[in-house]
Design an enzyme around this catalytic site. Structure first.
Site, PDB file in Angstrom:
ATOM      1  N   SER A  48     -25.797  20.915  -0.603  1.00 14.70           N
ATOM      2  CA  SER A  48     -26.246  20.417   0.359  1.00 14.70           C
ATOM      3  C   SER A  48     -27.214  20.900   1.033  1.00 14.70           C
ATOM      4  O   SER A  48     -26.800  22.288   1.122  1.00 14.70           O
ATOM      5  CB  SER A  48     -25.294  19.042   1.160  1.00 14.70           C
ATOM      6  OG  SER A  48     -25.116  20.125   2.055  1.00 14.70           O
ATOM      7  N   ASP A  49     -27.991  20.289   2.032  1.00 14.68           N
ATOM      8  CA  ASP A  49     -29.238  21.403   2.344  1.00 14.68           C
ATOM      9  C   ASP A  49     -28.664  20.459   4.086  1.00 14.68           C
ATOM     10  O   ASP A  49     -27.676  19.901   4.300  1.00 14.68           O
ATOM     11  CB  ASP A  49     -30.715  20.093   2.516  1.00 14.68           C
ATOM     12  CG  ASP A  49     -31.172  21.036   2.279  1.00 14.68           C
ATOM     13  OD1 ASP A  49     -31.512  22.229   3.541  1.00 14.68           O
ATOM     14  OD2 ASP A  49     -32.929  20.875   2.406  1.00 14.68           O
ATOM     15  N   TRP A  50     -29.576  20.913   4.784  1.00 20.11           N
ATOM     16  CA  TRP A  50     -29.465  20.908   6.709  1.00 20.11           C
ATOM     17  C   TRP A  50     -29.367  19.895   7.064  1.00 20.11           C
ATOM     18  O   TRP A  50     -29.625  18.870   6.874  1.00 20.11           O
ATOM     19  CB  TRP A  50     -29.971  21.667   7.095  1.00 20.11           C
ATOM     20  CG  TRP A  50     -30.682  22.294   8.384  1.00 20.11           C
ATOM     21  CD1 TRP A  50     -30.401  21.064   9.163  1.00 20.11           C
ATOM     22  CD2 TRP A  50     -29.775  23.742   8.607  1.00 20.11           C
ATOM     23  NE1 TRP A  50     -29.790  21.992  10.885  1.00 20.11           N
ATOM     24  CE2 TRP A  50     -29.625  22.972  10.153  1.00 20.11           C
ATOM     25  CE3 TRP A  50     -29.444  24.301   8.689  1.00 20.11           C
ATOM     26  CZ2 TRP A  50     -29.643  23.094  11.553  1.00 20.11           C
ATOM     27  CZ3 TRP A  50     -28.406  25.301   9.666  1.00 20.11           C
ATOM     28  CH2 TRP A  50     -28.917  25.059  11.163  1.00 20.11           C
TER      29      TRP A  50
END
Length: 769
Positions: A328-330
């Site tokens: 995932s991203d942040w």
């Protein structure tokens, strides 16, 4: 091949059209040539590395020994702040925090810096403590550390910084891209870090988007070639090497085309468009062997990327055949609740994202993901089989990186950060990225005896030369930049001597005084180098309301133009800011993009003729902020259609760029053979008086099709260095798949008809039956 995988693989096949392009006819003294398709074919096939099956037995044995909590821990990626205290260079391991992260939660991955780039020695200290803690666990699973290596080792203090990706695309030189990525990988691994969150492969087709400079521009083919070069530069033939790292393809997919232009805002992309313009670069990079993929932070057609099981499983896994880790991203699982509102709480967001295909969550600032996922499995809402699937991929990656054998592999390598050879490569990349957009009456190159006024907000700082992801996330802290690189002003001063330069600093806090001082200095100058553009930004802080260059900069330009001296605009910017009011009266325009730490030297070299510019635009440079289209627009929507006119045209076309020499194209020949191959040949002569590099670009269009055809599409290019008077015959070969497009059923199709081949101003047609 299963039928479900056919439609996306045909995209890759289209890019792999059987081709031996740019075959030199005179091999004895053939010029230096970098040919896109020869390069592409050489690197598209996955390297001969050990297959994942080599580690299957070890992974399965480890899985059988792991508790559910340990498995969930492997799927958890924490930020560095979860194990440290302090800030910037003073960041230090907190033993209690580290013990909680590794011993109690079994975190499988950690990422990022605490605001500022660290020296290799500090990285070694931090990473050694992490791996020592991991070694204390009963299974001794190493931690996978990841970092944003975007344009060189920007988070390793003292590393080599190259032009940002958009500038690298402007070189149209995949060999340079490969070399730059190899250097970045070796320097990143020298710090002990085996994983980079790069490259961005989403097409840069929305010029407002603040991450445009992280892309390889608007064209699918150019992005695919440069993307493959980046992946293979990072990963080499063996990612366990102390000189290579795992790449991460991002942001899968459609993140780069937000309807409003704002970062992390929704995109509306019909599937036919997604498959035509956005997926091919990812397909090519997967085919080239990329090991990880990062998910689109936003949403496409109302479905957030992190819950889009169709794109993450049906397309990425089944069609593209991706076998690696999806991260995932942040904070993006949490944002499914707080921003996207597709889940009532974080526990539900965790469930739907993991089931959609996310293997690892970039949490990154708490343990709620781990707690929630553990509960979900115990409640039977997420199966153990799905957990094992994700963990198997993560453990396999760690084995492939060699972390089980040597968790800090690379720290003892002979890699030297910013070595003379690396800096030379970065300077060469900066030289080749700079794009000469205008040069009336041969204003450039300037004589070294000329008295030059240098002014403008970007004249005397390394910040706009680098932009974001440079020592800090935003890249805007001057004190963090090294002192042994030249700004534009200092490079010009070294080039022509202090007596031949007048520098007028420009501060917007006292712009009236700046205007008057610059105007007074202009009266005594032979030429004015006016350094305009953008400051540094990354991601959402870079959102803007208007593409127009700030009004104060236009005013400064008008003051300088009023002096009736040759004005050379030098633009350092991450996206094409509108400069229409000052284009015509300016004598010359250099677009430098964000050329990196060597950019000041490179710009001075070009200004005074020690380097001949060869960059070509990887984007369409707009004339108006509300008249935006790409070069491959439909015939009727742009300047070539029935509603267009010259004022409707872009300021500068995609693929455009001047040189200090001239290139003459002649004798374009197109031969269609057996309905399968199309041979294209053209002669190019350096008809000027100095050596130069030219990018030969091959475009194709179909006159009529069941889906309205674009004006033209780039299908091949070659970059060649030619001496004065030298002529070279370039030969390209296209296949039927180069003539294909995504049809009404979202599958790739080739239709018979009349096609046009365009090279420079030459056109030849053929009929495909």
């Amino acid at each position: 091949m299963p039928k479900s995988r056919f439609s996306l693989y045909i995209i890759v096949i289209a890019l792999l059209a059987v081709s031996l392009s740019c075959r030199p006819l005179a091999a004895d003294n053939a010029p230096e040539i970098v040919d896109s398709q020869a390069f592409f074919l050489a690197y598209i096939a996955p390297p001969a590395v050990p297959e994942a099956s080599k580690f299957a037995r070890s992974v399965d044995k480890l899985l059988s020994q792991m508790s559910l909590k340990e498995k969930v821990g492997q799927m958890t990626q924490l930020g560095i702040g979860m194990i440290t205290d302090g800030q910037d260079k003073d960041v230090r391991i907190n033993p209690d925090k580290l013990h909680k992260a590794i011993a109690e939660y079994g975190a499988g991955s950690i990422l990022n810096v605490k605001e500022q780039a660290l020296t290799p020695e500090r990285w070694h200290e931090i990473l050694r403590a992490i791996q020592v803690e991991a070694k204390k666990s009963h299974l001794q699973i190493p931690v996978l550390y990841g970092i944003d290596t975007i344009h060189g080792t920007n988070y390793v203090d003292g590393g080599t910084l190259f032009p940002q990706p958009l500038g690298m695309a402007a070189t149209w030189n995949p060999e340079l891209m490969l070399r730059g990525s190899e250097i970045a990988a070796a320097e990143t691994r020298k710090a002990g870090i085996p994983w980079t969150f790069s490259p961005v492969l989403d097409s840069g087709r929305q010029p407002l988007w603040p991450r445009l400079w992280e892309t390889f521009g608007e064209d699918t083919y150019l992005a695919s070639v440069m993307g493959v070069a980046t992946v293979r530069g990072y990963e080499g033939s063996d990612i366990s090497s102390p000189f290579h790292v795992a790449a991460s393809l991002k942001h899968y997919v459609g993140y780069s085309f937000p309807s409003t232009g704002g970062d992390r805002s929704p995109a509306l992309i019909p599937e036919i468009t997604l498959r035509e313009y956005f997926l091919p670069a990812f397909a090519a990079a997967v085919k080239a062997g990329a090991h990880t993929v990062m998910v689109n932070s936003s949403e496409v057609n109302g479905i957030p990327g992190h819950v889009n099981s169709y794109l993450l499983k049906n397309v990425l896994r089944d069609e593209l055949g991706f076998q690696g880790v999806v991260v995932s991203d942040w904070m993006d699982i949490e944002k499914l609740v707080s921003e996207h509102h597709v889940a009532a709480n974080e526990k539900e967001a965790t469930r739907i994202s993991i089931l959609a295909g996310v293997d690892m969550s970039m949490v990154p600032e708490d343990y709620r993901f781990s707690d929630a996922l553990l509960q979900l499995v115990n409640e039977g809402k997420v199966t153990v089989a799905r957990i094992d699937e994700a963990v198997r991929r993560i453990l396999t990656l760690k084995y492939e990186l060699g972390l089980f054998d040597e968790p800090l592999r690379g720290v003892n390598s002979k890699t030297v950060l910013a070595s003379p050879e690396s800096r030379k490569a970065a300077l060469e990349a900066a030289h080749e990225s700079i794009t000469l957009l205008k040069n009336d009456n041969r204003t450039l190159p300037l004589a070294k005896t000329a008295h030059v006024l240098v002014t403008g907000p970007n004249a005397d700082s390394l910040i706009p030369l680098n932009n974001g992801w440079s020592y800090t996330w935003q890249g805007d802290k001057a004190s963090f930049y090294p002192t042994d690189y030249l700004t534009i002003r200092k490079a010009i001063e070294e080039k022509i001597g202090a007596a031949n330069i007048t520098y007028v600093p420009f501060a917007w806090t006292d712009k009236d005084a700046g205007f008057s001082k610059a105007s007074a200095a202009a009266a005594n100058a032979d030429a004015i180098v006016l350094c305009l553009g953008e400051w540094a930004y990354a991601e959402t802080p870079g959102n803007i309301r208007d593409l127009s260059l700030p009004e104060e900069q236009i005013q400064l330009a008008e003051k300088m133009l009023a002096a009736k001296k040759p004005v050379i605009l030098v633009l350092t910017e991450g996206r094409p800011r509108i400069i229409r009011p000052i284009v015509k009266p300016s004598s010359a325009i250099l677009l430098a993009y964000n050329p990196g730490n060597e950019g000041g030297q490179a710009i001075a070299d070009v200004l005074f003729g020690d380097a001949n510019p060869s960059g070509k635009l990887p984007i369409t440079y707009p004339r108006y902020p509300n008249r935006l289209f790409t070069y491959d627009h439909k015939v009727f929507e742009g300047e070539d259609g029935p509603v267009g006119d010259s004022e409707d045209a872009p300021q500068f076309e995609f693929g455009y760029g001047l040189s200090y020499t001239n290139f003459t194209y002649s004798d374009l020949q197109v031969t269609a053979k057996d309905g399968q191959k199309i041979e294209v040949a053209v002669s190019v002569k350096n008809s000027g008086d100095r050596a130069g590099k030219e990018v030969v670009q091959v475009y194709v269009n179909e006159r009529y099709a069941s889906i309205t055809p674009p004006l033209r599409r780039l299908k091949r290019f070659a970059k060649a260095s030619l001496q004065p008077g030298e002529t070279h015959r370039f030969s390209f070969e296209l296949g039927r798949d180069d003539l294909s497009f995504i049809g009404v059923d979202n599958k790739r199709v080739v239709e018979p008809g009349i096609f046009d081949i365009h090279i420079a101003k030459l056109t030849q047609s053929f009929e495909l039956k």
